[in-house]
Design a protein around this motif. Structure first.
Motif, PDB file in Angstrom:
ATOM      1  N   ASP A 140       1.090  -1.251   0.075  1.00 53.48           N
ATOM      2  CA  ASP A 140      -0.052  -0.047   0.098  1.00 53.48           C
ATOM      3  C   ASP A 140       0.909   1.262   0.022  1.00 53.48           C
ATOM      4  OD1 ASP A 140      -3.100   0.610   0.866  1.00 53.48           O
ATOM      5  OD2 ASP A 140      -1.731   2.219   1.271  1.00 53.48           O
ATOM      6  N   ALA A 167       0.722   3.261   3.354  1.00 54.94           N
ATOM      7  CA  ALA A 167       1.715   2.493   4.168  1.00 54.94           C
ATOM      8  C   ALA A 167       3.083   3.024   3.878  1.00 54.94           C
ATOM      9  CB  ALA A 167       1.519   0.949   4.235  1.00 54.94           C
ATOM     10  N   SER A 226      10.727  -3.355   6.960  1.00 54.58           N
ATOM     11  CA  SER A 226       9.731  -3.119   7.943  1.00 54.58           C
ATOM     12  C   SER A 226       8.149  -3.260   7.254  1.00 54.58           C
ATOM     13  CB  SER A 226       9.760  -1.933   8.693  1.00 54.58           C
ATOM     14  OG  SER A 226      11.052  -2.001   9.138  1.00 54.58           O
ATOM     15  N   ILE A 227       8.034  -2.841   6.247  1.00 52.66           N
ATOM     16  CA  ILE A 227       6.792  -2.763   5.442  1.00 52.66           C
ATOM     17  C   ILE A 227       6.523  -3.626   4.472  1.00 52.66           C
ATOM     18  CG2 ILE A 227       4.922  -0.974   4.491  1.00 52.66           C
ATOM     19  CD1 ILE A 227       6.145  -0.188   7.312  1.00 52.66           C
ATOM     20  N   PRO A 240       6.942  -7.674   5.162  1.00 53.59           N
ATOM     21  CA  PRO A 240       5.806  -7.929   6.012  1.00 53.59           C
ATOM     22  C   PRO A 240       4.527  -8.306   5.228  1.00 53.59           C
ATOM     23  CG  PRO A 240       6.934  -6.374   7.368  1.00 53.59           C
ATOM     24  CD  PRO A 240       7.753  -6.337   5.946  1.00 53.59           C
ATOM     25  N   SER A 241       4.289  -7.047   4.469  1.00 53.90           N
ATOM     26  CA  SER A 241       2.935  -7.183   3.776  1.00 53.90           C
ATOM     27  C   SER A 241       3.079  -7.978   2.573  1.00 53.90           C
ATOM     28  CB  SER A 241       2.512  -5.549   3.305  1.00 53.90           C
ATOM     29  OG  SER A 241       3.359  -5.043   2.559  1.00 53.90           O
ATOM     30  N   TRP A 298      -4.119 -11.445  10.653  1.00 53.02           N
ATOM     31  CA  TRP A 298      -4.296  -9.951  10.223  1.00 53.02           C
ATOM     32  C   TRP A 298      -4.695  -9.616   8.983  1.00 53.02           C
ATOM     33  CZ3 TRP A 298      -1.133  -8.044   6.617  1.00 53.02           C
ATOM     34  CH2 TRP A 298      -0.173  -8.710   6.501  1.00 53.02           C
ATOM     35  N   LEU A 303      -7.454  -6.416   6.123  1.00 49.33           N
ATOM     36  CA  LEU A 303      -7.110  -5.947   4.765  1.00 49.33           C
ATOM     37  C   LEU A 303      -8.410  -5.695   3.967  1.00 49.33           C
ATOM     38  CD1 LEU A 303      -3.660  -7.058   3.863  1.00 49.33           C
ATOM     39  CD2 LEU A 303      -4.253  -4.862   4.881  1.00 49.33           C
ATOM     40  N   ARG A 333      -5.140   2.015   5.892  1.00 51.64           N
ATOM     41  CA  ARG A 333      -4.002   2.121   5.095  1.00 51.64           C
ATOM     42  C   ARG A 333      -2.875   2.435   5.777  1.00 51.64           C
ATOM     43  NH1 ARG A 333      -5.918   4.394  -0.200  1.00 51.64           N
ATOM     44  NH2 ARG A 333      -3.613   3.813  -0.820  1.00 51.64           N
ATOM     45  N   SER A 334      -2.939   3.382   6.803  1.00 53.51           N
ATOM     46  CA  SER A 334      -1.798   4.130   7.219  1.00 53.51           C
ATOM     47  C   SER A 334      -1.234   3.300   8.362  1.00 53.51           C
ATOM     48  CB  SER A 334      -2.023   5.480   7.659  1.00 53.51           C
ATOM     49  OG  SER A 334      -0.938   6.244   8.185  1.00 53.51           O
ATOM     50  N   TYR A 379      -0.469  -0.376  10.521  1.00 54.95           N
ATOM     51  CA  TYR A 379       0.161  -1.439   9.690  1.00 54.95           C
ATOM     52  C   TYR A 379      -0.740  -2.598  10.524  1.00 54.95           C
ATOM     53  CZ  TYR A 379       3.685   1.504   8.287  1.00 54.95           C
ATOM     54  OH  TYR A 379       4.424   2.734   7.609  1.00 54.95           O
ATOM     55  N   PRO A 380      -1.358  -3.367   9.640  1.00 52.66           N
ATOM     56  CA  PRO A 380      -2.605  -4.326   9.919  1.00 52.66           C
ATOM     57  C   PRO A 380      -1.603  -5.624  10.686  1.00 52.66           C
ATOM     58  CG  PRO A 380      -2.332  -4.523   7.695  1.00 52.66           C
ATOM     59  CD  PRO A 380      -1.573  -3.468   8.084  1.00 52.66           C
ATOM     60  N   TRP A 381      -0.584  -5.908  10.749  1.00 59.02           N
ATOM     61  CA  TRP A 381       0.335  -7.193  11.202  1.00 59.02           C
ATOM     62  C   TRP A 381       0.706  -6.546  12.676  1.00 59.02           C
ATOM     63  CZ3 TRP A 381       1.905  -4.577   6.800  1.00 59.02           C
ATOM     64  CH2 TRP A 381       3.246  -4.268   6.717  1.00 59.02           C
ATOM     65  N   TRP A 390      -7.584  -3.332  12.989  1.00 53.67           N
ATOM     66  CA  TRP A 390      -8.699  -3.490  12.345  1.00 53.67           C
ATOM     67  C   TRP A 390      -9.795  -4.369  13.358  1.00 53.67           C
ATOM     68  CZ3 TRP A 390      -8.879  -8.966  12.932  1.00 53.67           C
ATOM     69  CH2 TRP A 390      -7.515  -9.578  13.037  1.00 53.67           C
TER      70      TRP A 390
END
Lengths: 263, 270
Positions: free
Chosen positions: A154, A157, A174-175, A178-179, A257, A261, B99-100, B102-104, B145
């Motif tokens: 994203d 993000a 870091s982003i 993981p995503s 998690w 989303l 979105r900003s 972090y879902p994890w 979430w």
């Protein structure tokens, strides 16, 4: 009858599933017993179930199962490592994408089972050429999913991380990684089913009698053992379904998690 | 053309007390001019609000201020230093919290995200303070979430606070929550700002919100945007959703801003 999106109790789901399996077997049994379909070699479901009963105490069969599972897991592991690494690089770095794009496109269309005999010529018989054949089939879904996972991170993000002073590599670690992991895992899941199919097929072709494929092959030589052959095929199928179930469960545990989303 | 009706530099930049200074900032994408020669001062330790019609380049302007984008002309100074890349001491809260965040990461990990480099003890203290400040104590172990939109935006604010910002930028921060939550979050922002003395710059298209929050309103015109007017709001603090919004002065300023935006729209559509 409930529509697809309406909730259904767990118990009813199980009952309906069993009805489907047993019903299919019953119809099949009926079609053959009634003489509607008269082709020699077609199995009776009841005969196959008896065949499974005969397989269970057979230690050569279990050796074959263990061999196939080991071969498959090794192949899948190789595919996962290579796929995540190369796919991750291709997703993150433009230069890596340009370098790997055409080799990937070229190798992706190769039927992996056809490469098996060449592998045997190069490295000889054994489990390794079988596993490599599996890996060659499994690597693509992992690689492509990882690549798209990294790319589809994203933008908000990423921007958020940048405003907190994260540089390119820190954002990647870091982003983006993981995503992208759930995508990579989905790739591994798809690859796992493909891998089991390819493992048994490769054994039929270059297995030299080893594994479930080899077991099936050696028993088809003797036409009286056909029920055993079908039973072994059935076991391979059940194995595949089990693997899929376990991996789906693991998906829920590791990437629960992801639900965040979907909203 | 509209040229004559537009004030190019309503506040001549002095470069002294301003925390943030915009001097003739323009940004074009190809032939498309998004913002045109924006000049304004954002005073230290105050709440400033940029208000303008949608599509007026507010987000472009925020990206430039935060160093994520560069102006094609003009300059931005933060504490007297030209902005090049993301400046130290800046934190941003985005409209799209889902979105900003972090879902994890659980809430506490999200809040600790900007201060990962700090020693564990200090980090834990800052996270606790920030979460407490936005009223989310006890929710540390939830995933974003699992929370309502308003609570998620509180997490985003807490995360910004944990970084100890001197300048807090907020891009339409409350545009995605319901009216009641929005009112609560506006009050939360004003309370935190008063307590910590941070400089806050909010971008919004909501005229009521701009007047209610602001010490200074920077009104933008329709694109290609210029500053239509800078208004210093002298409504007393602390403000209150009933008392302040029924204050004749509030009504007057709101009417003025509304007229400004409307006349600009008409000017560009004519």
């Amino acid at each position: 009858m409930k529509l697809l999106h309406e909730p259904l109790s767990g118990q009813r789901q199980v009952v309906l599933g069993v009805v489907g399996v047993v019903g299919t077997a019953a119809v099949w049994e009926g079609v053959i017993r009634s003489g509607l379909l008269d082709v020699p070699g077609l199995p009776l479901p009841s005969g196959v179930v008896r065949g499974v009963g005969d397989l269970l105490p057979d230690s050569t069969f279990w050796d074959a199962v263990v061999f196939t599972l080991g071969e498959w897991m090794l192949g899948l592991a190789i595919a996962a490592v290579v796929g995540v690494l190369v796919g991750g690089l291709m997703g993150a770095f433009r230069s890596a994408f340009l370098v790997f794009e055409w080799p990937v496109e070229a190798f992706r269309v190769l039927p992996s089972v056809a490469v098996g005999p060449i592998l045997v010529l190069v490295i000889g018989q054994g489990r390794l050429p079988l596993s490599l054949t599996v890996a060659l089939a499994c690597v693509w879904p992992v690689l492509l999913n990882t690549m798209y996972g990294v790319r589809s991170t994203d933008t908000t993000a990423v921007m958020t991380a940048k405003t907190f002073g994260y540089g390119g590599l820190a954002v990647l670690r870091s982003i983006k990684i993981p995503s992208a992991l759930p995508f990579a895992y989905t790739g591994v899941r798809i690859a796992a089913s493909i891998g089991l199919l390819v493992a048994v097929s490769a054994e039929l072709l270059i297995g030299n009698g080893s594994g479930i494929g080899g077991y099936i092959l050696s028993n088809t030589a003797n036409a009286t053992n056909l029920d055993l052959v079908y039973a072994a095929t059935l076991v391979a199928g059940v194995l595949g379904v089990t693997v899929n179930l376990v991996m789906a469960k693991l998906d829920d545990v590791l990437f629960g998690w992801k639900k965040g989303l979907a909203q | 053309m509209t040229e004559a009706r537009v004030t190019e530099n309503p506040v001549p930049p002095t470069g002294t007390s301003a925390e943030l200074l915009l001097d003739g900032v323009s940004r074009s994408y190809g032939d498309n001019l998004a913002v045109r020669s924006i000049s304004a001062e954002v005073p230290a330790s105050k709440i400033s609000v940029i208000v303008g019609p949608s599509g007026c380049g507010k987000s472009t302007l925020l990206r430039i201020i935060s160093g994520l984008d560069e102006p094609t002309a003009g300059r931005v100074e933060f504490e007297g230093v030209p902005v090049k890349g993301v400046p130290e001491g800046l934190a941003m809260v985005f409209q799209d919290y889902s979105r900003s965040l972090y879902p994890w990461m659980r809430v506490d990990k999200n809040v600790a995200f900007p201060i990962k480099h700090l020693p564990a003890k200090e980090r834990a203290e800052r996270v606790r303070f920030a979460i407490d400040e936005v009223g989310l104590s006890g929710k540390e172990k939830l995933y974003p979430w699992q929370m309502s939109g308003g609570m998620q935006q509180r997490v985003a604010i807490a995360r910004a606070l944990a970084s100890h910002p001197k300048l807090l930028l907020m891009d339409e921060p409350y545009a995605s929550v319901d009216a009641q939550t929005r009112a609560d979050l506006e009050d939360l922002l004003m309370r935190i700002q008063a307590e910590l003395g941070i400089t806050v710059l909010v971008v919004t298209h909501d005229i009521d919100e701009s007047v209610y929050l602001a010490d200074r309103i920077i009104v933008l015109s329709a694109p290609p945007s210029v500053v239509a007017e800078v208004i210093d709001v002298d409504l007393p603090r602390p403000r209150d959703h009933i008392a302040t919004k029924t204050d004749p002065r509030f009504v007057e300023i709101r009417g003025h801003v509304t007229r400004l935006l409307r006349s600009k729209e008409q000017a560009t559509s004519a």
